[in-house]
Structure formats: structure tokens, C-alpha cells
Scaffold this motif. Structure first.
Motif, PDB file in Angstrom:
ATOM      1  N   LEU A  17       0.829  -1.205   0.000  1.00  0.00           N
ATOM      2  CA  LEU A  17       0.000   0.000   0.000  1.00  0.00           C
ATOM      3  C   LEU A  17       0.865   1.258   0.000  1.00  0.00           C
ATOM      4  CD1 LEU A  17      -2.814  -1.020   2.512  1.00  0.00           C
ATOM      5  CD2 LEU A  17      -3.178  -0.322   0.136  1.00  0.00           C
ATOM      6  N   GLU A  18       1.868   1.292   0.869  1.00  0.00           N
ATOM      7  CA  GLU A  18       2.734   2.462   0.938  1.00  0.00           C
ATOM      8  C   GLU A  18       3.500   2.650  -0.365  1.00  0.00           C
ATOM      9  OE1 GLU A  18       5.208   2.764   4.371  1.00  0.00           O
ATOM     10  OE2 GLU A  18       3.597   2.235   5.760  1.00  0.00           O
ATOM     11  N   SER A  19       3.977   1.544  -0.944  1.00  0.00           N
ATOM     12  CA  SER A  19       4.744   1.631  -2.188  1.00  0.00           C
ATOM     13  C   SER A  19       3.879   2.161  -3.324  1.00  0.00           C
ATOM     14  CB  SER A  19       5.315   0.255  -2.552  1.00  0.00           C
ATOM     15  OG  SER A  19       6.270  -0.171  -1.616  1.00  0.00           O
ATOM     16  N   ASN A 106      22.344  -2.856  -5.313  1.00  0.00           N
ATOM     17  CA  ASN A 106      20.925  -3.164  -5.157  1.00  0.00           C
ATOM     18  C   ASN A 106      20.173  -2.173  -4.262  1.00  0.00           C
ATOM     19  OD1 ASN A 106      18.805  -5.436  -3.508  1.00  0.00           O
ATOM     20  ND2 ASN A 106      18.556  -4.923  -5.666  1.00  0.00           N
ATOM     21  N   SER A 107      20.795  -1.032  -3.960  1.00  0.00           N
ATOM     22  CA  SER A 107      20.094   0.007  -3.198  1.00  0.00           C
ATOM     23  C   SER A 107      18.968   0.645  -4.001  1.00  0.00           C
ATOM     24  CB  SER A 107      21.075   1.088  -2.733  1.00  0.00           C
ATOM     25  OG  SER A 107      21.707   1.692  -3.841  1.00  0.00           O
ATOM     26  N   VAL A 108      19.020   0.540  -5.337  1.00  0.00           N
ATOM     27  CA  VAL A 108      17.980   1.131  -6.188  1.00  0.00           C
ATOM     28  C   VAL A 108      16.649   0.423  -5.955  1.00  0.00           C
ATOM     29  CG1 VAL A 108      17.255   1.553  -8.566  1.00  0.00           C
ATOM     30  CG2 VAL A 108      19.678   1.775  -7.946  1.00  0.00           C
ATOM     31  N   ASP A 109      15.564   1.195  -5.805  1.00  0.00           N
ATOM     32  CA  ASP A 109      14.232   0.607  -5.670  1.00  0.00           C
ATOM     33  C   ASP A 109      13.207   1.724  -5.561  1.00  0.00           C
ATOM     34  OD1 ASP A 109      12.317  -1.463  -5.381  1.00  0.00           O
ATOM     35  OD2 ASP A 109      13.737  -2.624  -4.199  1.00  0.00           O
ATOM     36  N   ILE A 110      11.925   1.358  -5.683  1.00  0.00           N
ATOM     37  CA  ILE A 110      10.871   2.311  -5.353  1.00  0.00           C
ATOM     38  C   ILE A 110      10.790   2.395  -3.827  1.00  0.00           C
ATOM     39  CG2 ILE A 110       9.595   1.787  -7.467  1.00  0.00           C
ATOM     40  CD1 ILE A 110       7.585   0.269  -5.601  1.00  0.00           C
ATOM     41  N   PRO A 111      10.141   3.432  -3.274  1.00  0.00           N
ATOM     42  CA  PRO A 111       9.990   3.494  -1.815  1.00  0.00           C
ATOM     43  C   PRO A 111       9.223   2.274  -1.306  1.00  0.00           C
ATOM     44  CG  PRO A 111       9.460   5.605  -2.824  1.00  0.00           C
ATOM     45  CD  PRO A 111       9.603   4.621  -3.950  1.00  0.00           C
ATOM     46  N   MET A 112       9.620   1.786  -0.157  1.00  0.00           N
ATOM     47  CA  MET A 112       8.924   0.676   0.482  1.00  0.00           C
ATOM     48  C   MET A 112       8.871   0.934   1.976  1.00  0.00           C
ATOM     49  SD  MET A 112      11.817  -2.371   0.378  1.00  0.00           S
ATOM     50  CE  MET A 112      12.103  -2.188  -1.376  1.00  0.00           C
ATOM     51  N   ARG A 113       8.126   0.124   2.671  1.00  0.00           N
ATOM     52  CA  ARG A 113       7.972   0.303   4.118  1.00  0.00           C
ATOM     53  C   ARG A 113       9.333   0.142   4.784  1.00  0.00           C
ATOM     54  NH1 ARG A 113       3.971   0.673   7.724  1.00  0.00           N
ATOM     55  NH2 ARG A 113       4.105  -0.372   9.722  1.00  0.00           N
ATOM     56  N   CYS A 258      14.430  -4.225   3.187  1.00  0.00           N
ATOM     57  CA  CYS A 258      13.240  -4.506   3.983  1.00  0.00           C
ATOM     58  C   CYS A 258      13.657  -4.891   5.406  1.00  0.00           C
ATOM     59  CB  CYS A 258      12.459  -5.644   3.332  1.00  0.00           C
ATOM     60  SG  CYS A 258      11.181  -6.372   4.385  1.00  0.00           S
ATOM     61  N   PRO A 259      13.114  -4.235   6.434  1.00  0.00           N
ATOM     62  CA  PRO A 259      13.487  -4.593   7.815  1.00  0.00           C
ATOM     63  C   PRO A 259      13.205  -6.052   8.145  1.00  0.00           C
ATOM     64  CG  PRO A 259      12.305  -2.505   7.775  1.00  0.00           C
ATOM     65  CD  PRO A 259      12.189  -3.082   6.395  1.00  0.00           C
ATOM     66  N   LEU A 260      12.145  -6.629   7.565  1.00  0.00           N
ATOM     67  CA  LEU A 260      11.831  -8.039   7.826  1.00  0.00           C
ATOM     68  C   LEU A 260      12.898  -8.958   7.243  1.00  0.00           C
ATOM     69  CD1 LEU A 260       8.012  -7.992   6.986  1.00  0.00           C
ATOM     70  CD2 LEU A 260       9.079  -7.758   9.226  1.00  0.00           C
ATOM     71  N   ILE A 261      13.374  -8.647   6.052  1.00  0.00           N
ATOM     72  CA  ILE A 261      14.444  -9.436   5.437  1.00  0.00           C
ATOM     73  C   ILE A 261      15.723  -9.312   6.254  1.00  0.00           C
ATOM     74  CG2 ILE A 261      15.979  -9.539   3.429  1.00  0.00           C
ATOM     75  CD1 ILE A 261      13.374 -10.888   2.861  1.00  0.00           C
ATOM     76  N   ALA A 262      16.015  -8.098   6.723  1.00  0.00           N
ATOM     77  CA  ALA A 262      17.212  -7.901   7.550  1.00  0.00           C
ATOM     78  C   ALA A 262      17.169  -8.784   8.792  1.00  0.00           C
ATOM     79  CB  ALA A 262      17.341  -6.433   7.933  1.00  0.00           C
ATOM     80  N   ARG A 263      15.994  -8.861   9.427  1.00  0.00           N
ATOM     81  CA  ARG A 263      15.867  -9.702  10.622  1.00  0.00           C
ATOM     82  C   ARG A 263      15.986 -11.188  10.274  1.00  0.00           C
ATOM     83  NH1 ARG A 263      11.753  -6.027  12.343  1.00  0.00           N
ATOM     84  NH2 ARG A 263      10.092  -7.509  11.893  1.00  0.00           N
TER      85      ARG A 263
END
Length: 283
Positions: A17-19, A106-113, A258-263
Motif C-alpha cells: 500500500l505504501e509503495s 541493489n540500493s535502487v528501488d521504489i519506496p517501500m515500508r 526490507c526490515p523483515l528481510i534484515a531480521r
């Protein structure tokens, strides 16, 4: 029956939704109906899983805007920025340095949560040292020295210039590189039509849609025949996690934006990662 796959249903749905809302805002869309209609589509698609809700909401947005590639100008800017950046770098002859660059880009991306792309950060952090999981520079160099055929799954514009450096380096040491790219736009990803005009030292294959290569059973069967599959970015990574293909030859290059991926991978948020296979802790 297997239910919808998300790392976290609530977080991932908030992320899409945010993206998508951020994309509409950046494209100058201000009427409430566009946002509410898109929100309804997210909820309708939610039971179908992560890859479907992300991809099909982008497709819906593109159709509603009557613009098949709403990020076209942004992608051209990212590619130009990356070329200028590469022109300022002193590149070694070590193939591992090219792998590290591809992961860091890989820092390139659209905004995400939890993440908002910045060109300044892209430039500043391009030489950041990655975290290695399931392999190390010595083992990977040995694997590349013995590889004869590698599949390369590309991702975002801008970072593609660094993918191209790695693809050309692999080709220069005698490896047959086959690049897989989406047949039509998805977010800021490069497409087949663009890649085929740039990757002159590699074969380029067109995916049958704008999902990740890991979404398609016929493509997965092809990927089984490679010595190594290099997978760029979070969408390829998360689609692999969703589909769980029987592939043991995948090298993932990504930033843990993504913070979830980092965790999951026990790394700092936004850290570049080089991972042979999936090396994360089950949630």
C-alpha cells in the motif's frame, strides 16, 4: 491447500500500500478515488500471496494511468547516474570485486515500508563491503572458475549497469552467461527490450510476463541446467522464498532494504548481502 505466503501478512500488505500510494503521489496523482480504488485491489488480491499482490497491483496501476511504463523517465535517470558513477571508479581485475559491486548496487528501488531510495546514498555506499552467507570470496571464486554456464536474473535500472560489468567480466573468463529479463515493465526493473541492446556478450531471454523468473515453472526447469544462477534483488529473493523451487545452485545478491528481510538474515538493515542459497532463520 497452502495459504498466501508473506513474511508478515500485515507488514507486507502495508508495504505494498505504501509503495503503490507513493508511486501515485510521485506521478502527480491527487484524487482520492485513485487511492481508494487501488487500496481495494490490494485487499482483493491479498489472499493470492506476496508476488501476486505486488505484481498485479503494479499492473492495475499502470492500466489505470494508461501508462505501461510509469517509471520510464526515472529508469533513464538511474542508468545515466550509474554510468557516471562507474566512470569515477577504479575497478580491479578480480571477479569477486564485481560480484560485491553488483550486490551493493541493489540500493535502487521504489519506496517501500522502512526504506526510501536516495541517489546520494546509492553513490556514497556503492563500495560498501557485503555480508557473506553460505559462501566466502575464496569458495565463490573457485566456483566461478569451474562454471561454464551461468544464468543471471536482473533487477532494477541503475544497478543494471553494475550487473552488466559483472556479466561482461564473467564472459571474459570464458563463462556462457544467459540473462533473464521481464518482457514488460515492473516498477523500476529493466526489461528485455532494454537489456538485449546492452548485454552484447551474453544471450538474453525474455520472461513470459513481468513476474520474477522464479515464478514460472518452465523457467525454473531451465535454471536447473545451469552451473550457477545469480539472482539480483529482493523481488527475486522473496519470490524464491514463496515458490520454494528445488534449486540448489542460486547465488543471491541483494541489499536487506526490507526490515523483515534484515531480521530473517540476521544482518543490519540495508546491508548488502551475498548468499549462496537461503541462509536465514525461520520466523
Amino acid at each position: 491447500m497452502r495459504g498466501p505466503w508473506y513474511i508478515s501478512i500485515s507488514d507486507c500488505l502495508l508495504c505494498v500500500l505504501e509503495s503503490r500510494f507513493s508511486e501515485l503521489r510521485r506521478l502527480g496523482i491527487n484524487d482520492a478515488r485513485s487511492f481508494t480504488d487501488l487500496g481495494k485491489i490490494v485487499m482483493e488480491l491479498a489472499p493470492l500471496g506476496r508476488a501476486t499482490v505486488f505484481t498485479e497491483t503494479f499492473n492495475y496501476m499502470a492500466r489505470s494511468l494508461n501508462n505501461v511504463d510509469p517509471h520510464a523517465d526515472e529508469k533513464l535517470m538511474l542508468e545515466r547516474t550509474a554510468r557516471e558513477l562507474i566512470g569515477r571508479l577504479s575497478l580491479s581485475d578480480d571477479v569477486i570485486d564485481y560480484v560485491k559491486l553488483a550486490a551493493s548496487a541493489n540500493s535502487v528501488d521504489i519506496p517501500m515500508r522502512g526504506y526510501d531510495f536516495s541517489v546520494d546514498d546509492f553513490v556514497k555506499n556503492i563500495l560498501e563491503e557485503p555480508t557473506w552467507l553460505g559462501t566466502n570470496p575464496i569458495d565463490l571464486r573457485n566456483e566461478l572458475n569451474h562454471a561454464r554456464k551461468i544464468a543471471y536474473l536482473v533487477d532494477n535500472a541503475g544497478e543494471f549497469q553494475f550487473d552488466l560489468l559483472l556479466i561482461e567480466k564473467l564472459a571474459s573468463i570464458g563463462i556462457n552467461v544467459v540473462v533473464y529479463a521481464r518482457d514488460k515493465p515492473y516498477e523500476v526493473d529493466v526489461t528485455y527490450d532494454y537489456v538485449i541492446n546492452k548485454a552484447r556478450n551474453a544471450e538474453v531471454r525474455e520472461l513470459p510476463g513481468n513476474y520474477s523468473a522464479f515464478w514460472y515453472d518452465e523457467v525454473i526447469r531451465e535454471l536447473m541446467n545451469y552451473d550457477l544462477v545469480i539472482s539480483k534483488g529482493l523481488d527475486n529473493l522473496e519470490t524464491f522464498m514463496e515458490k520454494s523451487p528445488i534449486l540448489k545452485n542460486v547465488l543471491f545478491l541483494f541489499r536487506a532494504k526490507c526490515p523483515l528481510i534484515a531480521r530473517l538474515f540476521s544482518v543490519e538493515r540495508n546491508k548488502p548481502v551475498i548468499s549462496m542459497g537461503l541462509n536465514y532463520h525461520q520466523p
